[in-house]
Design an enzyme around this catalytic site. Structure first.
Site, PDB file in Angstrom:
ATOM      1  N   GLU A 138      10.748  10.223   0.053  1.00 53.64           N
ATOM      2  CA  GLU A 138      10.101  11.150  -0.869  1.00 53.64           C
ATOM      3  C   GLU A 138      11.112  11.994  -1.640  1.00 53.64           C
ATOM      4  O   GLU A 138      10.788  12.569  -2.686  1.00 53.64           O
ATOM      5  CB  GLU A 138       9.122  12.062  -0.131  1.00 53.64           C
ATOM      6  CG  GLU A 138       9.737  13.102   0.770  1.00 53.64           C
ATOM      7  CD  GLU A 138       8.672  13.985   1.402  1.00 53.64           C
ATOM      8  OE1 GLU A 138       8.596  15.158   1.007  1.00 53.64           O
ATOM      9  OE2 GLU A 138       7.912  13.496   2.272  1.00 53.64           O
ATOM     10  N   GLU A 197      -9.712   0.265  -1.777  1.00 55.59           N
ATOM     11  CA  GLU A 197     -11.161   0.183  -1.605  1.00 55.59           C
ATOM     12  C   GLU A 197     -11.920   0.044  -2.913  1.00 55.59           C
ATOM     13  O   GLU A 197     -13.106  -0.294  -2.920  1.00 55.59           O
ATOM     14  CB  GLU A 197     -11.644   1.398  -0.815  1.00 55.59           C
ATOM     15  CG  GLU A 197     -11.156   1.367   0.626  1.00 55.59           C
ATOM     16  CD  GLU A 197     -11.735   2.473   1.485  1.00 55.59           C
ATOM     17  OE1 GLU A 197     -12.260   3.449   0.925  1.00 55.59           O
ATOM     18  OE2 GLU A 197     -11.656   2.351   2.724  1.00 55.59           O
TER      19      GLU A 197
END
Length: 325
Positions: free
Chosen positions: A127, A96
């Protein structure tokens, strides 16, 4: 109560060396027995603790912002590293920054454990791969900033990324909700937001992720403001790439200059650039003079206006320091 459902003593818990985000929350231990409205009020009450927790790290965040701006000015970039919810928050913020501030796609970059496929579908094993994190940070250099996002403060993927980034000379930052995060030694700066126990034990997509979003929004926004990517509180670097944004450009010109809609629309069409149109409307300078001032100011509207104002040929326009301008 079934003995298996009882919490383990701290000494026997697999998370004994872990984070408060994994602990049981006594304020919500009846959450599965109350009416829906009360359940929602419990969640909302926990959410209300996030903003004050973020406020407590603002002095540390200000240091990070200033250090980030210095590296961006030197041609560097900001890289977010995270897994699961943390990685998704990083990807959202990085994506964004581009339409909001007109930044290039390589200024803020997100690295999610498991890649883009893990954004929509969880890839939980990624992860745990420290080497994967190190590989993600392989291209970083001394002018870059590496931000590790891990609620628990111990995610191996983030550890590998921060270790690799530090070896490359990049600035390293840790954003965590664990005050005793094991990854603290790998971070030059620590943004430790104490959001406490989650409403649902261990579900860090709740308060910890909300805190991460607030921290990253503040980091990227403040960095862009410091770099002159806004004029006042207006997104003057945003492109008019769709109908909504095109309308917003005209609205911003009207708000900043006081000119009417037809004048703003005509000026934007004449200039073909929002910042140039704004400088023209506020200074009354010719397009060529406004363009030269804007280029000399590195695209920063306020600096271009100051330069034009100091030129007696373009004096007399409203002071941009006035409220609303």
């Amino acid at each position: 109560m079934d003995r298996k459902s009882l919490p383990l003593p701290a000494s026997r818990s697999p998370d004994a060396a872990g984070a408060v985000t994994e602990a049981r929350n006594t304020r919500t231990d009846r959450i599965d027995t109350v009416p829906t409205l009360e359940l929602l009020r419990m969640l909302n009450a926990e959410d209300a603790l996030v903003a004050p927790a973020v406020a407590r790290v603002l002095p540390d965040l200000a240091v990070v912002v200033d250090a980030t701006v210095a590296r961006l000015q030197a041609g560097g970039s900001v890289h977010y590293f995270g897994a699961g919810s943390s990685g998704r928050i990083g990807m959202l913020d990085a994506a964004e920054v581009v339409p909001t501030f007109g930044a290039g796609p390589g200024v803020f970059v997100a690295h999610h454990a498991g890649g883009s496929e893990a954004v929509a579908v969880a890839v939980e094993t990624a992860e745990d791969d420290e080497a994967l994190g190190a590989a993600a940070a392989a291209g970083l250099g001394a002018n870059d900033v590496a931000v590790g996002l891990t609620a628990s403060g111990r995610t191996p993927f983030v550890a590998g990324a921060l270790r690799g980034a530090r070896a490359a000379g990049a600035l390293t930052v840790l954003v965590s909700s664990n005050m005793a995060a094991p990854l603290l030694p790998l971070a030059d700066h620590r943004l430790l937001v104490n959001t406490g126990q989650e409403a649902i034990a261990g579900s860090t997509r709740l308060k910890a992720s909300s805190a991460q979003k607030m921290v990253l929004n503040a980091l990227s926004t403040a960095s862009m403001v410091r770099l002159g990517r806004t004029y006042s509180n207006l997104m003057v670097c945003a492109a008019g790439t769709n109908a909504k944004l095109a309308r917003r450009q005209i609205t911003m010109l009207m708000q900043a200059s006081g000119a009417d809609v037809s004048e703003c629309r005509a000026e934007l069409a004449r200039c073909g650039d929002l910042r140039l149109a704004l400088v023209r409307l506020l200074s009354g300078a010719s397009i060529d003079a406004a363009r030269l001032a804007l280029v000399a100011a590195g695209g920063i509207v306020r600096e271009a206006l100051a330069a034009l104002r100091s030129d007696p040929r373009h004096g007399g326009y409203p002071d941009p320091a006035r409220p609303g301008r």
